[in-house]
Design a protein around this motif. Structure first.
Motif, PDB file in Angstrom:
ATOM      1  N   UNK A  24      64.084  98.751  16.015  1.00 42.55           N
ATOM      2  CA  UNK A  24      64.443  99.684  17.082  1.00 42.55           C
ATOM      3  C   UNK A  24      63.625  99.318  18.307  1.00 42.55           C
ATOM      4  N   UNK A  25      64.309  99.239  19.461  1.00 42.76           N
ATOM      5  CA  UNK A  25      63.607  98.921  20.699  1.00 42.76           C
ATOM      6  C   UNK A  25      64.274  99.644  21.857  1.00 42.76           C
ATOM      7  N   UNK A  26      63.666  99.578  22.998  1.00 40.94           N
ATOM      8  CA  UNK A  26      64.180 100.204  24.217  1.00 40.94           C
ATOM      9  C   UNK A  26      64.772  99.128  25.105  1.00 40.94           C
ATOM     10  N   UNK A  27      65.813  99.488  25.866  1.00 39.98           N
ATOM     11  CA  UNK A  27      66.449  98.539  26.781  1.00 39.98           C
ATOM     12  C   UNK A  27      66.641  99.196  28.138  1.00 39.98           C
ATOM     13  N   UNK A  28      66.556  98.389  29.192  1.00 37.03           N
ATOM     14  CA  UNK A  28      66.834  98.844  30.549  1.00 37.03           C
ATOM     15  C   UNK A  28      68.205  98.291  30.942  1.00 37.03           C
ATOM     16  N   UNK A  29      69.131  99.191  31.269  1.00 34.28           N
ATOM     17  CA  UNK A  29      70.518  98.820  31.521  1.00 34.28           C
ATOM     18  C   UNK A  29      70.699  98.395  32.970  1.00 34.28           C
ATOM     19  N   UNK A  30      71.392  97.272  33.177  1.00 33.05           N
ATOM     20  CA  UNK A  30      71.700  96.821  34.532  1.00 33.05           C
ATOM     21  C   UNK A  30      73.170  97.032  34.876  1.00 33.05           C
ATOM     22  N   UNK A  31      74.073  97.043  33.872  1.00 33.73           N
ATOM     23  CA  UNK A  31      75.488  97.310  34.136  1.00 33.73           C
ATOM     24  C   UNK A  31      76.196  97.652  32.828  1.00 33.73           C
ATOM     25  N   UNK A  32      77.435  98.174  32.976  1.00 29.97           N
ATOM     26  CA  UNK A  32      78.257  98.536  31.820  1.00 29.97           C
ATOM     27  C   UNK A  32      79.660  98.004  32.047  1.00 29.97           C
ATOM     28  N   UNK A  33      80.217  97.349  31.037  1.00 30.85           N
ATOM     29  CA  UNK A  33      81.614  96.921  31.062  1.00 30.85           C
ATOM     30  C   UNK A  33      82.414  97.959  30.287  1.00 30.85           C
ATOM     31  N   UNK A  34      83.192  98.759  31.017  1.00 36.35           N
ATOM     32  CA  UNK A  34      83.971  99.834  30.397  1.00 36.35           C
ATOM     33  C   UNK A  34      85.406  99.404  30.114  1.00 36.35           C
ATOM     34  N   UNK A  35      85.705  98.101  30.239  1.00 38.88           N
ATOM     35  CA  UNK A  35      87.058  97.605  30.023  1.00 38.88           C
ATOM     36  C   UNK A  35      87.337  97.278  28.559  1.00 38.88           C
ATOM     37  N   UNK A  36      86.361  97.365  27.709  1.00 39.52           N
ATOM     38  CA  UNK A  36      86.517  97.041  26.292  1.00 39.52           C
ATOM     39  C   UNK A  36      86.727  98.322  25.486  1.00 39.52           C
ATOM     40  N   UNK A  37      87.212  98.171  24.252  1.00 37.06           N
ATOM     41  CA  UNK A  37      87.390  99.329  23.370  1.00 37.06           C
ATOM     42  C   UNK A  37      86.047 100.010  23.111  1.00 37.06           C
ATOM     43  N   UNK A  38      85.010  99.206  22.959  1.00 32.96           N
ATOM     44  CA  UNK A  38      83.642  99.709  22.869  1.00 32.96           C
ATOM     45  C   UNK A  38      82.941  99.220  24.132  1.00 32.96           C
ATOM     46  N   UNK A  51      68.881  89.016  30.073  1.00 31.56           N
ATOM     47  CA  UNK A  51      69.808  90.113  29.776  1.00 31.56           C
ATOM     48  C   UNK A  51      70.589  89.789  28.512  1.00 31.56           C
ATOM     49  N   UNK A  52      71.007  90.837  27.823  1.00 27.88           N
ATOM     50  CA  UNK A  52      71.745  90.689  26.589  1.00 27.88           C
ATOM     51  C   UNK A  52      72.964  91.609  26.657  1.00 27.88           C
ATOM     52  N   UNK A  53      74.065  91.198  26.076  1.00 28.93           N
ATOM     53  CA  UNK A  53      75.274  92.028  25.969  1.00 28.93           C
ATOM     54  C   UNK A  53      75.135  92.858  24.698  1.00 28.93           C
ATOM     55  N   UNK A  54      75.208  94.191  24.863  1.00 28.42           N
ATOM     56  CA  UNK A  54      74.955  95.098  23.744  1.00 28.42           C
ATOM     57  C   UNK A  54      76.058  96.153  23.695  1.00 28.42           C
ATOM     58  N   UNK A  55      76.782  96.286  22.583  1.00 26.19           N
ATOM     59  CA  UNK A  55      77.746  97.380  22.479  1.00 26.19           C
ATOM     60  C   UNK A  55      77.008  98.720  22.387  1.00 26.19           C
ATOM     61  N   UNK A  56      77.626  99.762  22.948  1.00 25.41           N
ATOM     62  CA  UNK A  56      77.035 101.105  22.826  1.00 25.41           C
ATOM     63  C   UNK A  56      77.981 101.971  22.022  1.00 25.41           C
ATOM     64  N   UNK A  57      77.454 102.611  21.018  1.00 28.22           N
ATOM     65  CA  UNK A  57      78.222 103.523  20.178  1.00 28.22           C
ATOM     66  C   UNK A  57      78.046 104.918  20.765  1.00 28.22           C
ATOM     67  N   UNK A  58      79.176 105.548  21.144  1.00 28.76           N
ATOM     68  CA  UNK A  58      79.120 106.891  21.731  1.00 28.76           C
ATOM     69  C   UNK A  58      79.817 107.875  20.792  1.00 28.76           C
ATOM     70  N   UNK A  59      79.542 109.144  20.985  1.00 34.13           N
ATOM     71  CA  UNK A  59      80.130 110.174  20.135  1.00 34.13           C
ATOM     72  C   UNK A  59      81.638 110.234  20.316  1.00 34.13           C
ATOM     73  N   UNK A  60      82.364 110.573  19.246  1.00 32.84           N
ATOM     74  CA  UNK A  60      83.814 110.702  19.303  1.00 32.84           C
ATOM     75  C   UNK A  60      84.214 111.709  20.379  1.00 32.84           C
ATOM     76  N   UNK A  61      85.223 111.348  21.159  1.00 34.09           N
ATOM     77  CA  UNK A  61      85.735 112.247  22.188  1.00 34.09           C
ATOM     78  C   UNK A  61      84.911 112.259  23.461  1.00 34.09           C
ATOM     79  N   UNK A  62      83.925 111.409  23.542  1.00 35.43           N
ATOM     80  CA  UNK A  62      83.050 111.392  24.708  1.00 35.43           C
ATOM     81  C   UNK A  62      82.811 109.950  25.117  1.00 35.43           C
ATOM     82  N   UNK A  63      82.940 109.665  26.391  1.00 35.96           N
ATOM     83  CA  UNK A  63      82.653 108.325  26.894  1.00 35.96           C
ATOM     84  C   UNK A  63      81.901 108.467  28.205  1.00 35.96           C
ATOM     85  N   UNK A  64      80.909 107.628  28.398  1.00 33.95           N
ATOM     86  CA  UNK A  64      80.097 107.686  29.606  1.00 33.95           C
ATOM     87  C   UNK A  64      79.763 106.274  30.064  1.00 33.95           C
ATOM     88  N   UNK A  65      80.057 105.993  31.340  1.00 35.50           N
ATOM     89  CA  UNK A  65      79.651 104.722  31.932  1.00 35.50           C
ATOM     90  C   UNK A  65      78.281 104.972  32.555  1.00 35.50           C
TER      91      UNK A  65
END
Length: 182
Positions: A24-38, A51-65
């Motif tokens: 488990x580690x912390x990351x500082x986000x520089x951008x989000x690609x919201x064009x993918x299913x995840x 920088x690393x490309x990292x998928x983000x798992x969000x709660x069902x029914x909720x999406x946040x860029x």
């Protein structure tokens, strides 16, 4: 007989401690690609330069860029450094202030908030104007008007009780309907 000393325990547990810390580690986000299913974050993991490309798992029914400069907690599945996934996120500058125990909020980085608390459900816009819905119906607090946009145009509900329609018609505070021509 085995001699268990503090030094022996440190040496024994050190590899386990290292493995757990790297899961488990912390990351500082520089951008989000919201064009993918995840959604895919571009982020810098703590202690790494690239920088690393990292998928983000969000709660069902909720999406946040997430806004740039947000932080994420990243888990490395199976402990492998090449399989990170963001499991939580936070943007300190956008976090609503003055919440009390039991309050729940949905918010964005523009200052718009939906808050559920003991007062009811409140919609707060970026200018801190507030519309609160209580058990006895809607109550307007410190707001001059609010607009509902629909297919036929905008309908504006005013503090004095009057309603303005986009076609020029109006219902005055006394409840009388008037057309655009008077």
């Amino acid at each position: 007989m085995l001699n268990i000393t503090p030094s022996f325990l440190r040496n024994l547990l050190s590899p386990i401690k290292t493995a757990l810390k790297s899961m488990i580690t912390r990351a500082l986000i520089s951008s989000v690609n919201a064009d993918e299913a995840v959604f895919i974050l571009t982020a810098k993991l703590r202690g790494q330069e690239n920088d690393k490309k990292i998928p983000i798992i969000q709660h069902f029914g909720f999406a946040s860029v997430l806004p740039a400069t947000s932080q994420a907690i990243v888990a490395h599945l199976s402990g492998a450094a090449d399989s990170p996934v963001a499991i939580a996120s936070h943007h300190n500058e956008s976090q609503p202030k003055e919440m009390k125990e039991g309050d729940t909020a949905i918010f964005d980085n523009r200052g718009q908030i939906i808050i559920i608390n003991e007062e009811g459900i409140s919609l707060i816009d970026s200018r801190s104007q507030k519309l609160t819905f209580k058990d006895n119906g809607a109550t307007l607090n410190t707001i001059d008007s609010f607009t509902i946009t629909h297919e036929a145009g905008d309908t504006v509900f005013n503090k004095d009780g009057s309603v303005d329609f986009s076609n020029g018609a109006k219902i005055d505070a006394a409840g009388d309907f008037k057309t655009a021509n008077g």
